[in-house]
Design an enzyme around this catalytic site. Structure first.
Site, mmCIF file in Angstrom:
data_model
loop_
_atom_site.group_PDB
_atom_site.id
_atom_site.type_symbol
_atom_site.label_atom_id
_atom_site.label_comp_id
_atom_site.label_asym_id
_atom_site.label_seq_id
_atom_site.Cartn_x
_atom_site.Cartn_y
_atom_site.Cartn_z
ATOM 1 N N ASN A 181 0.824 -1.222 0.000
ATOM 2 C CA ASN A 181 0.000 0.000 0.000
ATOM 3 C C ASN A 181 0.858 1.272 0.000
ATOM 4 O O ASN A 181 0.336 2.375 0.145
ATOM 5 C CB ASN A 181 -0.936 0.005 1.223
ATOM 6 C CG ASN A 181 -0.174 0.038 2.544
ATOM 7 O OD1 ASN A 181 1.057 0.023 2.561
ATOM 8 N ND2 ASN A 181 -0.899 0.086 3.647
ATOM 9 N N HIS A 231 3.309 1.946 2.229
ATOM 10 C CA HIS A 231 3.794 2.388 3.533
ATOM 11 C C HIS A 231 5.307 2.197 3.653
ATOM 12 O O HIS A 231 5.889 1.326 3.001
ATOM 13 C CB HIS A 231 3.031 1.729 4.693
ATOM 14 C CG HIS A 231 3.369 0.301 5.001
ATOM 15 N ND1 HIS A 231 2.570 -0.498 5.792
ATOM 16 C CD2 HIS A 231 4.412 -0.489 4.639
ATOM 17 C CE1 HIS A 231 3.107 -1.684 5.893
ATOM 18 N NE2 HIS A 231 4.234 -1.719 5.209
HETATM 19 P P1 PGA Z 1 7.912 -7.258 3.433
HETATM 20 O O1 PGA Z 1 7.175 -5.991 4.057
HETATM 21 O O2 PGA Z 1 9.378 -6.973 3.546
HETATM 22 O O3 PGA Z 1 7.511 -8.418 4.304
HETATM 23 O O4 PGA Z 1 7.472 -7.370 2.020
HETATM 24 C C1 PGA Z 1 7.614 -4.740 3.679
HETATM 25 C C2 PGA Z 1 6.839 -3.683 4.410
HETATM 26 O O5 PGA Z 1 5.643 -3.884 4.684
HETATM 27 O O6 PGA Z 1 7.423 -2.621 4.711
#
Ligand code: PGA
Length: 250
Positions: free
Chosen positions: A142, A144
């Site tokens: 999303n 973030h």
């Molecule tokens: P992920 O999450 O490394 O597990 O893909 C990234 C994040 O949500 O910042």
């Protein structure tokens, strides 16, 4: 932003670990501390593996390193296997010579009446040690960064936040169901992150391709907090070919 594309996440992770190792070795030579901003999630795991290799095989010492983690679920006990405290110790800290007193991770147990003051002190502590030299970031589907969910303001500081539905969905597999994922967290703010002298944002795999494209070339907006990185003077974007697959780089 400099865009670095690698054949796979292992090569990208080596690039990131090499950059950290180079800065750290230079600082160690003159006995100066290095301040690292660290991330959790699946993305940085191979970077931490590479740093552990450098400690074991190349004698790279982390004694002069101070770390600040981006975020922690709230409420959350450090001993909980789903805590970011546990993640960091399992994936990095237990395997290197970092001093426990130099490790800072938002406290998921802080009393709710003390959160505001605690968050101010987290930012103050970062400033007190001279600011973050290198900040590692992953990116959520999303947009973030840390737990700065859509709607987070450019000037936001470290604070208590409510997690986005998408974020809780993404975390549900590690928590054995979305109903077990905490609804809140403490996160470094966008402003805290953007104060880092150098930022390395990492993304692997096809599922990050669309958000990476928007983050790098889309309109800067609080609905996609990672777009705020466009204004930072020293960002390295580190991607594998899949995460870079929607970029038009001609
Ligand atoms: P992920 O999450 O490394 O597990 O893909 C990234 C994040 O949500 O910042």
């Amino acid at each position: 932003m400099n865009i670095n594309i690698f054949e796979n996440s292992s090569l990208g992770s080596q690039f990131v670990a090499n950059r950290i190792g180079k800065v750290l070795a230079a600082r160690n030579l003159v006995s100066k501390p290095t301040v690292l901003g660290l991330a959790t999630g699946s993305t940085p795991i191979e970077v931490y593996d590479e740093l552990i290799k450098k400690y074991r095989n190349e004698g790279l010492s982390f004694k002069n390193v101070v770390t600040f983690n981006l975020d922690e679920y709230y409420p959350m006990e450090p001993s909980d296997v789903q805590s970011y405290y546990y993640f960091m110790h399992q994936n990095l800290f237990n395997a290197i010579d970092i001093q426990p007193s130099n490790v800072f991770i938002p406290n998921g147990e802080i009393h709710e009446h003390k959160i505001i003051k605690y968050c101010e002190q987290y930012d103050d502590k970062i400033a007190e040690v001279g600011g973050i030299d290198i900040q590692i970031l992953g990116i959520g589907a999303n947009g973030h960064i840390g737990f700065n969910e859509p709607g987070s303001e450019r000037k936001s500081a470290t604070r208590f936040v409510t997690l986005d539905e998408q974020t809780r969905k993404d975390a549900s597999y590690t928590f054995n169901g979305i109903e077990n994922v905490p609804e809140s967290a403490i996160t470094m703010g966008i402003d805290t992150i953007l104060k880092a002298k150098e930022i390395l944002i990492l993304a692997w795999g096809k599922r990050k391709a669309e958000i990476i494209k928007q983050c790098l070339f889309g309109e800067v907006t609080s609905t996609k907090p990672a777009t705020f990185l466009q204004a930072h003077p020293n960002v390295n974007v580190v991607l594998d070919v899949e995460a870079a697959s929607l970029l038009d780089l001609d």
